[in-house]
Design a protein around this motif. Structure first.
Motif, short mmCIF file in Angstrom:
data_model
loop_
_atom_site.label_atom_id
_atom_site.label_comp_id
_atom_site.label_asym_id
_atom_site.label_seq_id
_atom_site.Cartn_x
_atom_site.Cartn_y
_atom_site.Cartn_z
N UNK A 21 0.83 -1.20 0.00
CA UNK A 21 0.00 0.00 0.00
C UNK A 21 0.87 1.25 0.00
N UNK A 22 1.94 1.23 0.80
CA UNK A 22 2.82 2.39 0.84
C UNK A 22 3.54 2.58 -0.49
N UNK A 23 3.92 1.49 -1.13
CA UNK A 23 4.58 1.61 -2.44
C UNK A 23 3.66 2.27 -3.46
N UNK A 24 2.36 1.96 -3.42
CA UNK A 24 1.44 2.60 -4.37
C UNK A 24 1.38 4.10 -4.15
N UNK A 25 1.57 4.53 -2.91
CA UNK A 25 1.55 5.96 -2.62
C UNK A 25 2.82 6.67 -3.08
N UNK A 26 3.85 5.88 -3.39
CA UNK A 26 5.06 6.42 -3.99
C UNK A 26 5.03 6.31 -5.52
N UNK A 27 3.88 5.93 -6.06
CA UNK A 27 3.73 5.92 -7.51
C UNK A 27 3.85 4.56 -8.17
N UNK A 28 4.03 3.49 -7.40
CA UNK A 28 4.12 2.16 -7.99
C UNK A 28 2.73 1.72 -8.46
N UNK A 78 8.79 0.46 -10.46
CA UNK A 78 8.10 -0.80 -10.68
C UNK A 78 8.60 -1.82 -9.65
N UNK A 79 7.67 -2.54 -9.03
CA UNK A 79 8.03 -3.51 -7.99
C UNK A 79 8.23 -4.90 -8.60
N UNK A 102 19.31 4.12 -14.61
CA UNK A 102 18.49 4.90 -13.70
C UNK A 102 17.07 4.46 -13.49
N UNK A 103 16.58 3.41 -14.20
CA UNK A 103 15.20 2.98 -13.99
C UNK A 103 15.00 2.55 -12.54
N UNK A 104 13.83 2.89 -12.00
CA UNK A 104 13.56 2.64 -10.59
C UNK A 104 12.85 1.30 -10.40
N UNK A 105 13.56 0.33 -9.85
CA UNK A 105 13.02 -0.98 -9.53
C UNK A 105 12.97 -1.14 -8.02
N UNK A 106 11.83 -1.61 -7.51
CA UNK A 106 11.69 -1.88 -6.08
C UNK A 106 11.68 -3.41 -5.93
N UNK A 107 12.80 -3.97 -5.54
CA UNK A 107 13.00 -5.41 -5.54
C UNK A 107 12.65 -5.97 -4.17
N UNK A 108 11.57 -6.75 -4.12
CA UNK A 108 11.09 -7.36 -2.88
C UNK A 108 11.42 -8.85 -2.93
#
Length: 577
Positions: A21-28, A78-79, A102-108
């Motif tokens: 949910x928090x990631x969506x608020x950062x634009x994911x 993108x996650x 520089x692409x933004x990846x959120x790696x979980x």
């Protein structure tokens, strides 16, 4: 407060719900998921979050590049979700590319809890710090527990997301989940714990916020316009390229457009005409160079840039929003760290009217560049078999609304030398310039913007990413994969590798064709023999087709390198009128 072992599965889910949910608020808005059991809490919560579009792939290596393509085209983080073990390691190539571009990846990454590491437990490797310096930041979460408040989890997620906002590239959040992983227990059994951040649940903002002043472009335009300047376009957006071209026309300066910019100019084919001593000497009058964006394909242009700065004391300005150094030969350089469009707009509006169009100092090169283009166009005969040079020349004849994805190795160099990409959005993986993950990356771009696309890829590159053709099996947007099959690594024909070992140890001929690969993944297939047939196929599919078409262009080994060497000899000899 201790966690009931029987409630561990639902506590895992509450933590994952909070994180996503928090990631969506950062634009994911996009999340890419590979199959796995340990990642169950993340996978199920991703599926339940209506703000997220879920993408799946069975191959983690391809999954990482799919996310890279989504981030490249959408300009949003993108996650990625994978299970523990080697699934985590398989993401490294895409993460390494994102670090450079520089692409933004959120790696979980799901993980075993600490008590199962280094003790012989199955599918448990040391995942802490596995991506080393290839990520901008790392967050090692503890195992989910009611003893740790959700406000700590949120502020920790916020901190690493703020770091990504500043530095770009990928970040790594390692998530150790104890068993059990599956449960039907309702989250409402722990409502008091969830309500610890009730005000956050009820709003749409991030839990914490950071505010920083935006840097404005800082330069004295008078120091620029009085000099003989050159603008170099690297990997930029088409909008930035168009603005740069408008600026060059206003100043009367030449502009050299890398194919990744999607633009061209009267000074196109510079990799060729810079090899003519007379014309290069005319261009050496340059006193100031402005480079917009990074990752220049042409080695010849990079060599010219070095000579101008080191030997002729030309000023060198580099404009990019990234703080990362982009200066491979370590030249004296001014790096303007700001948005490229903002910098161009500030420059354009600050130019005094009296200096507009008074330069045009490099126009003498234009007739020669035009002559080279006409010479190259002789390869465009519809009566002969397809060649890779003819294929490169035809890139500028695609339907206007088509976007382009350029693979690496030989073909991108041929496009750089011969073609004039004019008004197409171009994508590539020119950070690490690897041959892996190219189909997956292009698939991500296609999903992000749903515009017709042509993917140009070499045979070895396609073999390397064959699994990712599955990502195009259900595509509805027209996409054409053009594979240039010269039976191995033709790029080594242009490199000084040992002749005796060139074929066996470098080119590695394979003898494969791709018709049955297309069939395996339910893709349409064609193998045209002439340029006319090829262009008809592409135009028909891009304008009226649906889904993916694999077009195989088969050429003899070493044909392109031999034609290129012959053409360059003509460049040395030819003189402009």
């Amino acid at each position: 407060m201790s966690t009931n072992p029987n409630s561990q599965a639902v506590i895992n889910r509450i933590w994952c719900q909070t994180i996503l949910e928090e990631l969506t608020r950062f634009g994911v808005t996009d999340i890419c998921v590979a199959p796995g059991s340990r990642s169950t809490p993340l996978t199920l919560e991703a599926d339940e979050n209506s703000k997220l579009t879920l993408h799946t792939h069975f191959d983690e290596r391809g999954l990482g590049f799919l996310a890279l393509g989504l981030a490249k085209a959408s300009k949003r983080p993108v996650a990625i979700v994978v299970t523990s073990g080697t699934a985590v390691a398989n993401l490294l190539p895409a993460i390494a590319e994102a670090k450079l571009t520089g692409e933004k990846l959120v790696v979980l990454t799901a993980d075993r809890p600490v008590e199962l590491i280094a003790c012989g437990a199955n599918q448990a490797i040391n995942q802490s710090g596995i991506y080393s310096s290839h990520v901008s930041a790392t967050l090692e979460l503890p195992s989910p527990s009611l003893n740790i408040p959700l406000k700590w989890l949120l502020s920790s997620i916020d901190q690493i997301m703020f770091e990504q906002a500043q530095k770009g590239s990928a970040i790594h959040i390692n998530c150790p989940f104890p068993e059990p992983l599956y449960s039907d227990e309702p989250k409402s059994n722990h409502q008091d714990y969830i309500d610890g951040v009730q005000s956050w649940w009820q709003c749409s903002k991030t839990f914490t916020r950071k505010v920083s002043a935006q840097a404005e472009p800082n330069f004295q335009v008078a120091d620029f316009v009085c000099k003989k300047g050159v603008i170099i376009l690297g990997s930029v957006t088409l909008d930035e390229a168009n603005k740069a071209k408008q600026l060059s026309e206003k100043l009367g300066w030449p502009i050299l457009c890398d194919p990744q910019s999607g633009q061209t100019s009267a000074w196109a084919n510079y990799d060729l005409w810079l090899q003519n001593a007379d014309k290069a000497e005319m261009f050496n009058q340059c006193e100031l160079i402005i480079q917009l964006g990074s990752r220049i394909v042409s080695k010849r242009l990079n060599q010219w840039l070095r000579q101008q700065v080191e030997l002729r004391n030309a000023e060198y300005h580099y404009v990019s929003p990234s703080f990362d150094r982009n200066n491979q030969t370590h030249l004296m350089q001014t790096h303007h760290v700001c948005d490229i469009s903002s910098w161009l707009e500030a420059f354009r509006t600050a130019i005094p009217v009296l200096v507009e169009q008074q330069s045009n100092w490099a126009d003498g090169v234009v007739p020669f560049a035009t002559q080279l283009a006409e010479l190259a166009a002789l390869h465009l005969s519809t009566d002969t078999k397809l060649t890779e040079i003819a294929l490169a020349l035809s890139v500028n004849q695609l339907p206007r609304e088509s976007q382009i994805f350029l693979g690496n190795s030989l073909f991108v160099r041929l496009v750089d030398m011969f073609s004039r990409v004019d008004g197409h959005q171009v994508y590539s993986n020119r950070g690490a310039s690897g041959i892996d993950g190219l189909i997956a990356t292009a698939s991500g771009v296609l999903r992000a913007n749903s515009l017709p696309m042509v993917i140009y890829i070499g045979d070895t590159s396609l073999l390397y990413d064959l699994n990712s053709l599955a990502l195009l099996s259900n595509a509805t947007t027209p996409v054409v994969i053009v594979v240039t099959n010269n039976d191995g690594g033709a790029i080594f024909d242009l490199l000084p590798v040992p002749e005796k070992q060139k074929q066996a140890l470098y080119q590695m001929p394979h003898g494969f064709e791709f018709e049955f690969a297309a069939r395996q993944f339910n893709l349409a297939y064609a193998k045209p023999e002439t340029l006319d047939d090829y262009q008809s196929l592409l135009t028909e599919h891009l304008n009226f087709g649906r889904g993916a078409l694999l077009v195989e262009v088969q050429t003899p080994p070493e044909q392109a390198s031999q034609q290129l060497k012959e053409f360059i000899q003509q460049v040395y000899a030819v003189q402009s009128n």
